[in-house]
Design a protein around this motif. Structure first.
Motif, PDB file in Angstrom:
ATOM      1  N   ILE A 208       0.967  -1.280   0.131  1.00 22.19           N
ATOM      2  CA  ILE A 208       0.155   0.063   0.139  1.00 22.19           C
ATOM      3  C   ILE A 208       0.790   1.290  -0.114  1.00 22.19           C
ATOM      4  O   ILE A 208       1.839   1.472   0.852  1.00 22.19           O
TER       5      ILE A 208
ATOM      6  N   LEU B  71      -5.176   2.577  -0.166  1.00 20.68           N
ATOM      7  CA  LEU B  71      -6.195   2.089   0.775  1.00 20.68           C
ATOM      8  C   LEU B  71      -6.986   3.230   1.261  1.00 20.68           C
ATOM      9  O   LEU B  71      -6.290   4.319   1.548  1.00 20.68           O
TER      10      LEU B  71
ATOM     11  N   TYR C 271      -9.193  -1.674  -0.626  1.00 19.83           N
ATOM     12  CA  TYR C 271      -7.757  -1.742  -1.361  1.00 19.83           C
ATOM     13  C   TYR C 271      -8.301  -1.223  -2.768  1.00 19.83           C
ATOM     14  O   TYR C 271      -9.430  -1.380  -3.192  1.00 19.83           O
TER      15      TYR C 271
END
Length: 194
Positions: free
Chosen positions: A89, A123, A170
């Motif tokens: 991420i 995210l 996500y």
């Protein structure tokens, strides 16, 4: 007297350097960062026009539901890796505790900025909204709807528990124009004319 006339009057006694003659080329350009900000703001406004902030206008998503979306062209293996949290991420946004209008603005700006920086996997933390009004999961429902309206979003899926579970999502973003150009140049290296 115009700007060009004033300029030419000031330059009247200037003698050109010996060598190749150059023609004056005077251009006024906006600062590229200002131009980029204007383009991004116009993009944001066009997105807002398509994205409701009225929770009753979107399809309801239960607080404990998994959410998943994939645009055509995304390989199933790539999508599966994203769903399993296998991609690092690169940035995250938390929109819990703010009103719908603020959340929409934050989300759109976050996605546009992340994509322009070349960040592909990000995210969004939105919470499950078990006790939200006007119905449970209202903000989550809006987020899911908004994400489908953003062409930068290629895919999304509920996060794994250690990243927020069903209260986070996500996102896989499209390559930036710079990344597309770089990939194109990389793929064409070694291809020459004979």
């Amino acid at each position: 007297m115009g700007d060009m006339d004033l300029f030419m009057a000031e330059m009247a006694d200037v003698k050109p350097l010996k060598g190749e003659k150059l023609q004056p080329n005077i251009q006024y350009q906006l600062d590229s960062s200002l131009a980029q900000q204007r383009r991004e703001q116009a993009l944001v406004e066009s997105y807002f026009a398509r994205m409701s902030i009225v929770a009753e206008d979107v399809e309801r998503v239960a607080p404990d539901a998994d959410v998943s979306y994939k645009r055509q062209g995304i390989q199933q293996a790539v999508f599966k890796r994203m769903c399993n949290g296998e991609y690092p991420i690169k940035a995250e946004l938390n929109v819990t505790g703010i009103n719908y209008r603020q959340a929409r603005e934050a989300l759109v700006n976050f996605i546009i900025k992340s994509q322009s920086l070349g960040l592909r996997n990000v995210l969004v933390i939105h919470g499950t909204g078990v006790s939200s009004k006007p119905y449970p999961g209202a903000l989550k429902s809006l987020i899911v709807d908004w994400l489908t309206h953003l062409p930068e979003v290629m895919a999304f899926h509920s996060a794994l528990p250690h990243h927020g579970g069903k209260g986070a999502t996500y996102l896989m973003l499209a390559k930036s124009d710079e990344m597309k150009l770089e990939a194109k140049e990389t793929n064409h290296k070694g291809v020459g004319f004979r």
